[in-house]
Design an enzyme around this catalytic site. Structure first.
Site, PDB file in Angstrom:
ATOM      1  N   ASN A  32      53.329  16.392  44.708  1.00  0.00           N
ATOM      2  CA  ASN A  32      52.790  17.715  44.414  1.00  0.00           C
ATOM      3  C   ASN A  32      52.343  17.729  42.943  1.00  0.00           C
ATOM      4  O   ASN A  32      53.158  17.643  42.028  1.00  0.00           O
ATOM      5  CB  ASN A  32      53.910  18.743  44.678  1.00  0.00           C
ATOM      6  CG  ASN A  32      53.514  20.156  44.320  1.00  0.00           C
ATOM      7  OD1 ASN A  32      52.794  20.383  43.354  1.00  0.00           O
ATOM      8  ND2 ASN A  32      54.000  21.107  45.091  1.00  0.00           N
ATOM      9  N   LYS A  60      53.869  20.443  40.521  1.00  0.00           N
ATOM     10  CA  LYS A  60      55.248  20.154  40.145  1.00  0.00           C
ATOM     11  C   LYS A  60      55.303  19.052  39.101  1.00  0.00           C
ATOM     12  O   LYS A  60      56.032  19.125  38.118  1.00  0.00           O
ATOM     13  CB  LYS A  60      56.008  19.650  41.378  1.00  0.00           C
ATOM     14  CG  LYS A  60      56.957  20.638  41.915  1.00  0.00           C
ATOM     15  CD  LYS A  60      57.797  19.973  42.976  1.00  0.00           C
ATOM     16  CE  LYS A  60      58.196  20.994  43.983  1.00  0.00           C
ATOM     17  NZ  LYS A  60      58.945  20.409  45.088  1.00  0.00           N
ATOM     18  N   GLU A  99      61.800  12.417  54.436  1.00  0.00           N
ATOM     19  CA  GLU A  99      61.953  13.613  55.260  1.00  0.00           C
ATOM     20  C   GLU A  99      63.048  14.515  54.677  1.00  0.00           C
ATOM     21  O   GLU A  99      64.156  14.047  54.402  1.00  0.00           O
ATOM     22  CB  GLU A  99      62.337  13.208  56.689  1.00  0.00           C
ATOM     23  CG  GLU A  99      62.027  14.296  57.681  1.00  0.00           C
ATOM     24  CD  GLU A  99      62.576  13.982  59.071  1.00  0.00           C
ATOM     25  OE1 GLU A  99      62.757  14.933  59.831  1.00  0.00           O
ATOM     26  OE2 GLU A  99      62.830  12.791  59.351  1.00  0.00           O
ATOM     27  N   ASP A 116      64.432  20.180  44.887  1.00  0.00           N
ATOM     28  CA  ASP A 116      64.228  20.919  46.127  1.00  0.00           C
ATOM     29  C   ASP A 116      64.482  22.388  45.831  1.00  0.00           C
ATOM     30  O   ASP A 116      65.435  22.718  45.121  1.00  0.00           O
ATOM     31  CB  ASP A 116      65.172  20.414  47.225  1.00  0.00           C
ATOM     32  CG  ASP A 116      64.696  20.870  48.599  1.00  0.00           C
ATOM     33  OD1 ASP A 116      63.502  20.694  48.897  1.00  0.00           O
ATOM     34  OD2 ASP A 116      65.505  21.426  49.365  1.00  0.00           O
ATOM     35  N   PHE A 125      51.996  30.595  44.372  1.00  0.00           N
ATOM     36  CA  PHE A 125      51.970  30.087  45.752  1.00  0.00           C
ATOM     37  C   PHE A 125      53.183  30.634  46.504  1.00  0.00           C
ATOM     38  O   PHE A 125      54.014  31.347  45.935  1.00  0.00           O
ATOM     39  CB  PHE A 125      51.984  28.548  45.744  1.00  0.00           C
ATOM     40  CG  PHE A 125      53.288  27.959  45.277  1.00  0.00           C
ATOM     41  CD1 PHE A 125      53.584  27.882  43.928  1.00  0.00           C
ATOM     42  CD2 PHE A 125      54.244  27.504  46.191  1.00  0.00           C
ATOM     43  CE1 PHE A 125      54.801  27.363  43.498  1.00  0.00           C
ATOM     44  CE2 PHE A 125      55.459  26.974  45.763  1.00  0.00           C
ATOM     45  CZ  PHE A 125      55.734  26.908  44.410  1.00  0.00           C
ATOM     46  N   TYR A 174      56.026  32.405  48.293  1.00  0.00           N
ATOM     47  CA  TYR A 174      56.505  33.783  48.377  1.00  0.00           C
ATOM     48  C   TYR A 174      56.218  34.587  47.110  1.00  0.00           C
ATOM     49  O   TYR A 174      56.686  35.729  46.985  1.00  0.00           O
ATOM     50  CB  TYR A 174      58.019  33.788  48.658  1.00  0.00           C
ATOM     51  CG  TYR A 174      58.385  33.098  49.955  1.00  0.00           C
ATOM     52  CD1 TYR A 174      58.319  33.785  51.172  1.00  0.00           C
ATOM     53  CD2 TYR A 174      58.771  31.759  49.984  1.00  0.00           C
ATOM     54  CE1 TYR A 174      58.638  33.156  52.365  1.00  0.00           C
ATOM     55  CE2 TYR A 174      59.089  31.121  51.171  1.00  0.00           C
ATOM     56  CZ  TYR A 174      59.022  31.822  52.356  1.00  0.00           C
ATOM     57  OH  TYR A 174      59.332  31.203  53.547  1.00  0.00           O
ATOM     58  N   ASP A 175      55.469  34.024  46.174  1.00  0.00           N
ATOM     59  CA  ASP A 175      55.219  34.696  44.888  1.00  0.00           C
ATOM     60  C   ASP A 175      54.716  36.136  45.020  1.00  0.00           C
ATOM     61  O   ASP A 175      55.152  37.008  44.253  1.00  0.00           O
ATOM     62  CB  ASP A 175      54.219  33.889  44.039  1.00  0.00           C
ATOM     63  CG  ASP A 175      54.877  32.695  43.362  1.00  0.00           C
ATOM     64  OD1 ASP A 175      56.119  32.597  43.396  1.00  0.00           O
ATOM     65  OD2 ASP A 175      54.145  31.864  42.802  1.00  0.00           O
ATOM     66  N   LYS A 213      55.633  32.863  34.315  1.00  0.00           N
ATOM     67  CA  LYS A 213      56.404  32.355  35.462  1.00  0.00           C
ATOM     68  C   LYS A 213      57.072  31.030  35.104  1.00  0.00           C
ATOM     69  O   LYS A 213      58.240  30.813  35.409  1.00  0.00           O
ATOM     70  CB  LYS A 213      55.504  32.175  36.694  1.00  0.00           C
ATOM     71  CG  LYS A 213      56.334  31.705  37.889  1.00  0.00           C
ATOM     72  CD  LYS A 213      55.565  31.363  39.139  1.00  0.00           C
ATOM     73  CE  LYS A 213      56.508  30.641  40.111  1.00  0.00           C
ATOM     74  NZ  LYS A 213      55.847  30.058  41.259  1.00  0.00           N
TER      75      LYS A 213
END
Ligand code: IMP
Length: 197
Positions: free
Chosen positions: A9, A12, A40, A69, A150, A152-153, A173
């Site tokens: 990502n 990140k 996974e 995570d 992105f 639930y922001d 943020k």
């Protein structure tokens, strides 16, 4: 000394690189190792997933590895969506469907308190790990507001603010978020160790 960030990502990676930017440390990512398999995320805690990702990447590359995570825990939903935040409304993952489901599940509920949590794990090349965590508490509002960020922001207002994460600018943020807090703790805990290797 090489530190591999176990993510593909780009956002990140940029956030982690900005914090772990010090002399003596070469920061690479999963982008630099295209042959690495995707790990996974099948554990039932943030800690379990972060540790699994860090250990698999450390063992495969024989380097130190860092993984994170994150997710959203909503009190009135017993901590859901939690580790299932990315796929709350099922596959294929959709931020829009996740937000709709969250609003549906919370409709009529008084308690709107929630928190974003991040666990960051560091693994040595042999798979020994350490973790730190960060959180950002707030409330879930009743309609989407804002277009930044992105996930639930647009539904999350952090404590002490009147704007959602999606209305705040990225700089704000990135100063108060769960991920930023966890990464700053990780830097404080591990920079001496990493640079001294
Ligand atoms: P990840 O572990 O950082 O990939 O996050 C898993 C999921 O949690 C994402 O797909 C989002 O749904 C949610 N999430 C994590 N961090 C944030 C954030 O900063 N804002 C909004 N949603 C987030």
């Amino acid at each position: 000394m090489k530190l591999i960030i176990a993510t593909r990502n780009a956002h990140k990676l940029e956030e982690i690189r900005a914090i772990f930017d010090f002399q003596g440390l070469e920061v690479l990512s999963a982008f630099d190792f295209p042959e690495l398999p995707d790990v996974e995320e099948d554990r039932d805690t943030f800690e379990g997933n972060a540790i699994k990702k860090a250990v698999e990447i450390a063992r495969a590359t024989r380097c130190w590895a860092l993984a994170d995570d994150s997710g959203l825990e909503v009190d009135a939903l017993g901590g859901a969506p939690g580790v299932y935040s990315a796929r709350y409304a099922g596959e294929p993952c959709s931020y829009e469907a996740n937000n709709e489901k969250l609003l549906r599940e919370l409709s009529g509920k008084e308690d709107r308190s929630a928190r974003f949590r991040t666990v960051v794990a560091l693994s040595d090349p042999g798979g020994s790990t350490q973790t730190v965590e960060g959180e950002c508490c707030g409330v879930i509002i009743k309609e989407l507001r804002g277009t930044n960020g992105f996930g639930y922001d647009p539904l999350f207002i952090p404590d002490g603010y009147s704007e959602t994460f999606a209305e705040l600018d990225a700089e704000t943020k990135n100063r108060i978020s769960h991920r930023a807090r966890a990464l700053r703790k990780a830097y404080a805990a591990w920079s001496d160790l990493l640079v001294g290797l």
